[in-house]
Design a protein around this motif. Structure first.
Motif, mmCIF file in Angstrom:
data_model
loop_
_atom_site.group_PDB
_atom_site.id
_atom_site.type_symbol
_atom_site.label_atom_id
_atom_site.label_comp_id
_atom_site.label_asym_id
_atom_site.label_seq_id
_atom_site.Cartn_x
_atom_site.Cartn_y
_atom_site.Cartn_z
ATOM 1 N N ASN A 181 0.840 -1.194 0.000
ATOM 2 C CA ASN A 181 0.000 0.000 0.000
ATOM 3 C C ASN A 181 0.878 1.248 0.000
ATOM 4 O O ASN A 181 2.100 1.166 0.159
ATOM 5 N N PRO A 182 0.275 2.445 -0.158
ATOM 6 C CA PRO A 182 1.087 3.670 -0.194
ATOM 7 C C PRO A 182 1.884 3.911 1.086
ATOM 8 O O PRO A 182 2.863 4.661 1.077
ATOM 9 N N GLU A 183 1.487 3.283 2.189
ATOM 10 C CA GLU A 183 2.216 3.442 3.448
ATOM 11 C C GLU A 183 3.440 2.533 3.526
ATOM 12 O O GLU A 183 4.185 2.561 4.510
ATOM 13 N N GLY A 184 3.639 1.716 2.485
ATOM 14 C CA GLY A 184 4.820 0.864 2.451
ATOM 15 C C GLY A 184 4.617 -0.485 3.096
ATOM 16 O O GLY A 184 5.580 -1.250 3.259
ATOM 17 N N GLN A 185 3.394 -0.827 3.488
ATOM 18 C CA GLN A 185 3.129 -2.114 4.125
ATOM 19 C C GLN A 185 2.693 -3.131 3.064
ATOM 20 O O GLN A 185 2.043 -2.791 2.077
ATOM 21 N N PHE A 186 3.050 -4.382 3.298
ATOM 22 C CA PHE A 186 2.638 -5.444 2.375
ATOM 23 C C PHE A 186 1.126 -5.626 2.451
ATOM 24 O O PHE A 186 0.541 -5.650 3.537
ATOM 25 N N ALA A 187 0.486 -5.722 1.260
ATOM 26 C CA ALA A 187 -0.959 -5.893 1.199
ATOM 27 C C ALA A 187 -1.349 -7.226 0.581
ATOM 28 O O ALA A 187 -2.534 -7.563 0.543
ATOM 29 N N GLY A 188 -0.395 -7.992 0.114
ATOM 30 C CA GLY A 188 -0.689 -9.291 -0.470
ATOM 31 C C GLY A 188 0.524 -9.825 -1.210
ATOM 32 O O GLY A 188 1.469 -9.089 -1.516
ATOM 33 N N CYS A 189 0.489 -11.132 -1.501
ATOM 34 C CA CYS A 189 1.605 -11.756 -2.212
ATOM 35 C C CYS A 189 1.152 -13.101 -2.749
ATOM 36 O O CYS A 189 0.029 -13.550 -2.491
ATOM 37 N N ASN A 190 2.017 -13.752 -3.488
ATOM 38 C CA ASN A 190 1.725 -15.093 -3.993
ATOM 39 C C ASN A 190 2.586 -16.135 -3.267
ATOM 40 O O ASN A 190 3.332 -15.812 -2.338
ATOM 41 N N LYS A 191 2.478 -17.376 -3.707
ATOM 42 C CA LYS A 191 3.153 -18.473 -3.018
ATOM 43 C C LYS A 191 4.677 -18.332 -3.039
ATOM 44 O O LYS A 191 5.352 -18.636 -2.059
ATOM 45 N N LYS A 205 7.046 -16.429 5.298
ATOM 46 C CA LYS A 205 5.832 -16.025 5.998
ATOM 47 C C LYS A 205 4.645 -16.249 5.082
ATOM 48 O O LYS A 205 4.747 -16.132 3.854
ATOM 49 N N THR A 206 3.478 -16.575 5.722
ATOM 50 C CA THR A 206 2.255 -16.695 4.945
ATOM 51 C C THR A 206 1.770 -15.303 4.572
ATOM 52 O O THR A 206 2.235 -14.299 5.112
ATOM 53 N N GLU A 207 0.817 -15.257 3.653
ATOM 54 C CA GLU A 207 0.301 -13.962 3.229
ATOM 55 C C GLU A 207 -0.332 -13.215 4.397
ATOM 56 O O GLU A 207 -0.152 -12.005 4.553
ATOM 57 N N LYS A 208 -1.082 -13.939 5.247
ATOM 58 C CA LYS A 208 -1.712 -13.292 6.400
ATOM 59 C C LYS A 208 -0.655 -12.714 7.340
ATOM 60 O O LYS A 208 -0.836 -11.633 7.908
ATOM 61 N N GLU A 209 0.425 -13.451 7.518
ATOM 62 C CA GLU A 209 1.494 -12.955 8.386
ATOM 63 C C GLU A 209 2.232 -11.776 7.766
ATOM 64 O O GLU A 209 2.723 -10.883 8.465
ATOM 65 N N LEU A 210 2.285 -11.748 6.431
ATOM 66 C CA LEU A 210 3.037 -10.713 5.747
ATOM 67 C C LEU A 210 2.280 -9.396 5.676
ATOM 68 O O LEU A 210 2.894 -8.318 5.690
ATOM 69 N N ILE A 211 0.939 -9.478 5.582
ATOM 70 C CA ILE A 211 0.128 -8.263 5.440
ATOM 71 C C ILE A 211 0.339 -7.359 6.648
ATOM 72 O O ILE A 211 0.242 -7.790 7.804
ATOM 73 N N GLY A 212 0.604 -6.075 6.361
ATOM 74 C CA GLY A 212 0.801 -5.082 7.419
ATOM 75 C C GLY A 212 2.251 -4.877 7.803
ATOM 76 O O GLY A 212 2.573 -3.922 8.525
#
Length: 781
Positions: free
Chosen positions: A175-185, A193-200
């Motif tokens: 996102n514009p704040e520089g935090q991860f908002a999603g990813c693939n495998k 890290k899983t996607e849920k763990e990576l978000i934020g």
């Protein structure tokens, strides 16, 4: 009613008459009429009965009428009154009926209007009901469509997610704040890290510090400048493995053009990187191998060509002269085949260059034809060389490349012709006053080429399958190189052929008509003191004999150290320096001679069999010129005349700066003139001197970083060079450095080596141009 209507009964009409005429008058009239009727009736009756009339008959009738008349009159009066009253009541009734009828009509009209209004309202309500039904139908359909679209969108989202997860590429978005908002495998595998763990999380919470800083810097640049950035970086996976990725980062927006963040995707190019490194190493090894072969093969070839040429100049019998000529032609043939191999390597590295010189087409054709004639005679073939007028006396052309092209065509013609003849025809047509289209036509009466192969013969390594002529085969590179040569000279090559009858190759070259005098192949200087540095006895014998025959004095050194010692003891006019010596390279020898000041008045010419390098590379290493082996007499004469003969005397001119039109692409003349006007010549010269002192170090650091594949460091160093070059007006150097610093260029790795090579060459040449321009400014002032 005031008037009688024909439709009224007679009684009504009679009553109306009595009332209008008056009752008294009507009564009197009725009495009179009654009397008259009585008299007439009595008279007629008596006449009919008795035939005579008596007076008493009239009296009796009159008395009777007078007695009955009042009663009759009263009766009729009452009758009239009753009739009038009835008429009046009837009239009132009619009037009342008319009112009722009018009211009924008004009521009827009102009722009809109400019915119409009611029908209209009913119709409107009916239409409204239909519209509501249609609206409900549309709403139901819309709900169904929306539901289907939502299902499709959900299915598409699921499919897209499956594709993203199944993709072998690394994908994540922030996102514009520089935090991860999603990813693939793949991103999950890389980060551990899983996607849920990576978000934020931020990159600093996921990657190591160095990589995080690099990622954040690139991401900020993408978001702040709204651009796409591509770079190649090493990424370490959670399992400790390092992989090389080509990362691309792009900003992405919603339909309202609102920035949603940054999308990054990377492709694992580790294998490609390894293959590129292996290819680069293989290319270097191949170049090194060709350079070695060049030296090893050209050394004996130099002896074959040189000695056979010298033998031809001695007294020989016709048979001996024929043998020596065959040896000489074979040596030339071998040299040209080897030139094809060298040019093939140069084509692979895009380093094939043209060197335009003034050439006489007639002399060129005669020289080439004399050698081909020797080859043709060995096969009992006839050779014809025809030059058609009008033909430009002199043209500007790379004689070496043209000779090599025509040699390949003529040699093939001889090789594939068993009987008959081979011909070379030269003609020209003017293009304009300064250019001419020169046509070279090589024809033979040989085996010919099948029609299906005509479009393929210029392909690299392609060979026509001729079972009946298996002996006439080759490498399959000659014609491909011919086409490259002709294209390099902006020309066109074509072919026509008939099986069993022969083949014709046509080369069309647009050549500039030369205004310069032809460089006569005549040595203008003799008695030179020459030091020949060569470690091969055969080469020493050939070169020494040739030089002495040209009237020069020759000393010989077999090693680099011996050459240095001789240069310390004696001052020479010229040093012919072999590059590959047993104890050191020729470059090392030149460096020592320059450092000790032993060659301030001495020219050094590289004498080498390694034709891989360009002439500029030898000049950059302290040489004044270069002569390739096998040594040609014409080349020696050309180099000696250039180095030791004064040009035609001309009135003295100060150092002349290159024309502005030529400098515009090299120097930023506007900025330089502004600097000169503002801070003066001396300050500008000082700035240029600082740049000149620092540039070698800048280029060395750049080259080291490139060798280590440190892309960021290369870009950073190029940026430094770009700024420094811009401050002293070196526009071309600045432009090339700018290309190098653009690390997101899609073909950066493919081009950076060539850019760095161009930068080295431009820095050396353009500084000279800049110094010349500054000198001219001093003179003008």
């Amino acid at each position: 009613m005031s008037q009688n209507s024909p439709l009224d009964p007679w009684v009504i009409r009679f009553a109306k008459f009595i009332i209008r005429f008056g009752a008294v008058k009507a009564s009197l009239l009725f009495v009179v009429l009654t009397l008259i009727f009585t008299f007439i009736g009595t008279y007629c009756l008596r006449i009919w009965l008795d035939g005579s009339v008596q007076t008493q008959d009239f009296i009796g009738a009159t008395i009777l009428s007078l007695l009955s008349a009042p009663w009759v009159l009263w009766f009729f009066s009452e009758l009239v009154k009753q009739l009038e009253q009835s008429r009046l009541r009837l009239k009132d009734a009619v009037t009342q009926l008319e009112k009722l009828r009018e009211e009924d009509e008004l009521l009827n009209r009102t009722l009809q209007n109400n019915i119409k209004q009611l029908n209209h309202e009913i119709e409107q309500r009916k239409n409204a009901q239909l519209e509501r039904e249609d609206m409900f139908t549309d709403l139901e359909r819309e709900i169904e469509d929306k539901s289907e679209k939502e299902q499709q969108a959900q299915s598409l989202s699921t499919l897209l997610r499956s594709i993203i997860d199944a993709s072998p590429d690394l994908i994540y978005y922030r996102n514009p704040e520089g935090q991860f908002a999603g990813c693939n495998k793949i991103a999950e595998q890389m980060t551990g890290k899983t996607e849920k763990e990576l978000i934020g999380l931020t990159p600093h919470e996921v990657f190591d510090e160095e990589l995080a800083n690099q990622v954040v810097t690139s991401d900020h640049y993408v978001l702040e400048n709204n651009v796409t950035v591509t770079e190649e970086i090493w990424l370490r996976f959670a399992d400790g493995k390092r992989r090389y990725f080509e990362m691309c980062r792009v900003p992405f927006y919603n339909a309202d053009n609102t920035l949603l963040g940054l999308l990054a995707f990377g492709r694992d190019i580790t294998e490609r990187k390894q293959a590129e490194n292996a290819l680069a190493k293989a290319s270097k090894d191949k170049t090194k191998f060709i350079a070695t072969i060049s030296h090893e093969l050209r050394t004996p070839l130099n002896g074959i060509v040189g000695l056979s040429r010298m033998l031809r100049d001695t007294k020989l019998t016709n048979e001996q002269f024929s043998w020596v000529s065959t040896i000489y032609a074979s040596g030339i043939t071998l040299g040209n085949i080897f030139n094809d191999i060298i040019d093939l390597d140069r084509l692979d590295r895009d380093r094939l260059e043209l060197s335009l010189k003034t050439v006489s087409i007639r002399d060129f054709t005669q020289e080439l034809g004399s050698i081909i004639d020797l080859l043709a005679k060995d096969k009992d073939l006839s050779f014809e060389a025809t030059v058609n007028d009008p033909l430009p006396a002199l043209v500007e052309v790379d004689g070496t490349r043209l000779r090599q092209t025509l040699w390949n065509l003529l040699f093939n013609a001889v090789k594939f012709t068993q009987r008959g003849k081979v011909s070379l025809e030269v003609s020209a047509e003017p293009i304009d006053s300064k250019h001419s289209m020169v046509t070279f036509k090589v024809c033979d009466t040989g085996v010919g080429i099948p029609q299906q192969d005509l479009d393929k013969i210029f392909a690299m390594y392609y060979q026509v399958d001729l079972p009946e002529h298996q002996s006439a085969t080759g490498t399959g590179i000659g014609l491909a190189i011919c086409q490259q040569m002709v294209s390099l000279m902006n020309g066109k090559i074509s072919v026509s052929s008939v099986i069993g009858e022969g083949t014709c190759f046509t080369v069309n070259l647009p050549l500039a008509i030369s205004q310069k005098p032809l460089q006569v192949e005549e040595l203008k200087v003799t008695g030179l003191q020459i030091l020949l540095v060569e470690d091969i006895e055969l080469n020493v014998m050939v070169a020494k004999a040739l030089l002495e025959k040209l009237g020069q004095h020759v000393d010989v050194a077999m090693t680099g150290q011996e050459a240095i010692d001789k240069a310390r003891d004696k001052e020479y006019d010229l040093i012919l320096l072999d590059i590959q010596l047993p104890d050191m390279t020729g470059f090392d020898v030149a460096n020592v001679l320059h450092e000790e000041g032993l060659v301030e008045q001495t020219s050094i010419v590289a004498l080498t069999a390694n034709v891989i390098k360009t002439r500029q590379e030898y000049l950059d290493n302290g040489m004044d010129d270069v002569i390739a082996k096998p040594v040609k007499k014409s080349r020696i004469i050309e180099v000696f005349n250039n180095l030791f003969c004064e040009p035609v005397s001309e009135p003295y001119k100060p150092i002349e700066a290159p024309k502005t039109g030529q400098l515009e692409s090299i120097l930023d003349l506007e900025m330089l003139q502004m600097l000169v006007d503002t801070i003066g010549h001396e300050m500008v010269r000082t700035s240029v001197g600082v740049f000149q002192d620092n540039m070698p170090e800048y280029l060395e650091i750049l080259q080291l970083n490139l060798s280590a594949d440190e892309k960021d460091e290369v870009c950073s160093q190029a940026h430094k060079i770009k700024g420094a070059a811009g401050s002293v007006g070196l526009a071309r150097v600045q432009k090339i450095a700018n290309e190098i610093q653009q690390g997101d260029h899609p073909a950066w790795w493919e081009n950076v080596h060539d850019w760095v090579e161009q930068l080295n060459e431009a820095a050396h040449k353009d500084l000279e141009k800049l110094q010349s321009w500054l000198s001219q400014q001093d003179i003008d002032d």
